[in-house]
Structure formats: C-alpha cells, structure tokens
Motif scaffolding. Structure first.
Motif: not given
Ligand SMILES: Nc1ncnc2c1ncn2[C@@H]1O[C@H](COP(=O)(O)OP(=O)(O)OP(=O)(O)O)[C@@H](O)[C@H]1O
Length: 368
Positions: A80, A102, A119, A121, A132, A159
């Motif tokens: 991620h 997330s 966090k 995403l 977010a 991301c």
C-alpha cells in the motif's frame, strides 16, 4: 516535506480528567486481584495493553512484529505504501488496523524520528480518498485533548496517506473486551465517558457532528487518555440539519434514519458507548434491531440496579431497583444511570447536550 503541520501535543499534555490510577504504571497487579470483581482502570491499563505498549521506545517497536512489518522502509515498505513520497519519509511500517477502504500503519517519521500512524488509501478509490482529505481538513481545524491530531496529508500517483499522531493504546472496544469481566466498573466507565463527552462538546461547539461514534472509534492510551478518531463521515451543521443517513447501525440514533438530525445523534451514540462500557454490549445485543430508546432506558435501570445490588459501585446510593427510571437518585446525579437516561431519549430535543453531560459527569467524578 512531511512535517508541515509541526509537532503535535503528546499524550502527556492532556486534560485534567485522567483517572488517578492511570499514572500507576510501574508494576503488574497480581492475577488474583483481578478475579471475582470487575476490572478497574488500573487493571485495564496494566494488564490488557499489548506487550508492545508496555515496552518503550525503539526496542518496543522492533519487538512488535506479530503483524506485518517491513524493516528499513524504502524498498521494503508494504504494498500500500510503495510510493516515493511515503517510502522516502517513513520507515519501520507495522500494520495496525484495517478500515473499509484504508489500511492503518504505525511508522517512523524520518524528519523527526516520531512514531506516527499512516492511514493509506489507493488513489483509485476516489470516494474514500476525498473523505480522507476532508477528514484531514477538518482535523487541522481542531485542537482538543480528546480529539486525534492530524499531522499531514500526503499524495502520490498511486496512493494517499493521512498521517496522524500515534495513540499507543487500544480501541475502547478492545479495552472493554479484554477485562476479566468483559465490562468496566462505573467509575472507570465514567472516567472514559467524560472524555468522550468533552471531545463531543468541543466538536458540537464547532458545529460539527461526528456521526460514527462507537467504541471502535475511541482510542485509549496506556495512560488512560481517550481520543476520538475516524472523522471521515463527520459533517458540519452550519448549513442546517443533516439528511444523509450514515454511521454504524448498532450505535445509530433513531432520528438518523427518520431525518433530519444533528449533534444530539452523537449524544445517543455516547449513551450507547457508556452502556457498552458498563455491560460489554449494547442494549440490543440479542437482536438484529437497532437499540431503541426503550431498550436503552431499560438498560440504564439495569446498570443502576446492578451496581446498587452487587455493591460494585455506590452509584445507586443503596436506592431500590428501578428508581433511576423515574427519578434521579440524589447521590448518583451525574452517575452512569443519569448519563444513560439523558443520552438515550427517543426525542432528541430532550437529550442533554454533550456539554451538559461533560459538566454533570465531571461533577460526579469530582465527588468520588
Ligand atoms: N491515531 C491512531 N493511533 C493508533 N491507532 C490508530 C490510529 N488511527 C487509527 N488507528 C487504528 O487503525 C484502525 C483503523 O482506523 P480508522 O477507524 O480511522 O480507519 P477507517 O478506514 O476510517 O475505518 P472505518 O472503515 O471503520 O471507518 C483503528 O481501529 C485503530 O485500531
């Protein structure tokens, strides 16, 4: 660069409503002291935090590898986070949680060697990414001891990442679940309740409704400081009452589906969080239905009566069972029964405000 928002407050710079026992972190209680009664806040703080939390500093981070960890950042960062903007600024990623869209990682921020929570995403998830960003924008306007601090918002082609202060602790759900009795005593519950109420009072004073208040969105540090997290569905009431149903069914106020609704919806959820602390469940545990005002009010009687009957709390002042349903017990004013009743009223106009609950609960705690 990632340090734009500057250093945030530490857990030690918190409000004066911390439980006294929370500072007693030096020794482990004997197991026998935890048996046969509800766990106190001290038990909870010392026994139920993960081992990584009880250790300190860099060594603790290195030992906390039960979950996914990538040492050294850079090329070893989790999938991620394989984005230059992340890998060049952070290291030592440890996955700590997973939301619907997330993944939350604990990581070392290289510019100041501070442990933070990221966090992350996928950029492709357009809806969650914009939520977010909203969460970050909202949080940067807040500064309160019981509200999480947002440090940064990073974007790359693949991301985005919301960077938050790290609360080295547990969710309120986990705290309650991990006690011997599966619930907290009244004093401990009220010490946490008053912190949620304080955070909500601050939010509501800024015309903002959290809209997803639940034990999973309250983080409790090892020192007993509670912070509200997960503001991605929070909304402003500046343009009037709210219409979009949202939140988690188990903790959602009745008017959220009937609409319109506003800050009293958070107060309902606050009441159910208190019920959860006291009983380890919400009033509708055995049913698929959402809790109703009736079941929540009945629960307040249950709380009051149980505490009075088993002597685990003097919140009932020895009054007869069920009395809390009809009148305020004199010496329990501001206690858990009163708080539950004032939160879980079907008619939201009748509910106490978060500020009133904070004041009442603080007064009650001061008299303990
Ligand atoms: N600041 C923090 N400090 C420590 N842990 C955190 C922090 N923020 C989040 N977490 C952990 O990560 C988990 C997921 O965070 P959060 O609930 O904010 O994510 P989310 O994607 O918005 O979740 P959801 O889909 O449930 O709304 C939390 O339950 C908590 O365990």
């Amino acid at each position: 660069m990632v340090c734009a928002a500057g250093p945030a407050r530490t857990n030690e710079e918190q409000s004066g409503v911390l439980p006294k026992e929370a500072s007693n972190e030096g020794s482990m209680p004997r197991a026998s002291t935890l048996l046969g009664r509800r766990a106190s806040f001290t038990d909870m703080a010392l026994v139920n935090v993960p081992s990584v939390v009880r250790q300190s500093g860099r060594q603790a981070q290195l030992r906390s590898h039960a979950v996914q960890v990538a040492e050294g950042g850079g090329a070893h960062a989790p999938v991620h986070l394989r984005s230059e903007v992340i890998t060049s600024n952070f290291a030592k990623f440890e996955r700590i949680g997973m939301g619907s869209s997330s993944v939350a990682y604990r990581a070392l921020r290289l510019c100041d060697n501070r442990t933070v929570v990221i966090k992350a995403l996928r950029r492709l998830d357009v809806g969650p990414v914009s939520l977010a960003k909203r969460e970050f924008d909202l949080l940067t306007n807040f500064r309160h001891p019981n509200i999480i601090v947002a440090l940064d918002f990073l974007e790359s082609l693949s991301c985005v990442a919301l960077v938050l202060e790290d609360i080295a602790g547990r969710t309120l759900r986990s705290v309650v679940r991990s006690t011997c009795a599966g619930r907290l005593d009244e004093l401990c519950s009220m010490r946490l309740f008053v912190q949620v109420a304080a955070g909500l009072a601050y939010l509501h004073g800024r015309n903002t409704v959290h809209r997803d208040l639940k034990p999973d969105n309250c983080l409790v540090s090892k020192g007993g400081v509670l912070k509200l997290i997960d503001f991605n569905v929070a909304a402003s009431t500046e343009g009037g009452e709210l219409l979009t149903p949202t939140g988690t069914r188990e903790f959602r106020a009745p008017e959220v589906l009937n609409r319109p609704y506003a800050s009293p919806a958070d107060v309902w959820s606050l009441g159910l969080c208190l019920h959860f602390m006291l009983h380890g469940r919400t009033p509708s545990r055995d049913s698929d239905d959402e809790p109703t005002a009736t079941s929540a009010a009945a629960a307040s009687t249950e709380t009051y009566s149980e505490d009075a009957a088993d002597g685990s709390s003097d919140g009932g002042g020895g009054s007869p069972r069920g009395r809390a349903m009809t009148e305020q017990p004199r010496d329990a004013w501001g206690g858990s029964a009163w708080a539950l009743q004032r939160c879980c009223l079907q008619d939201w106009r009748q509910r106490a405000t978060a500020q009133e609950l904070f004041a009442g609960a603080s007064g009650w705690l001061a008299g303990r």
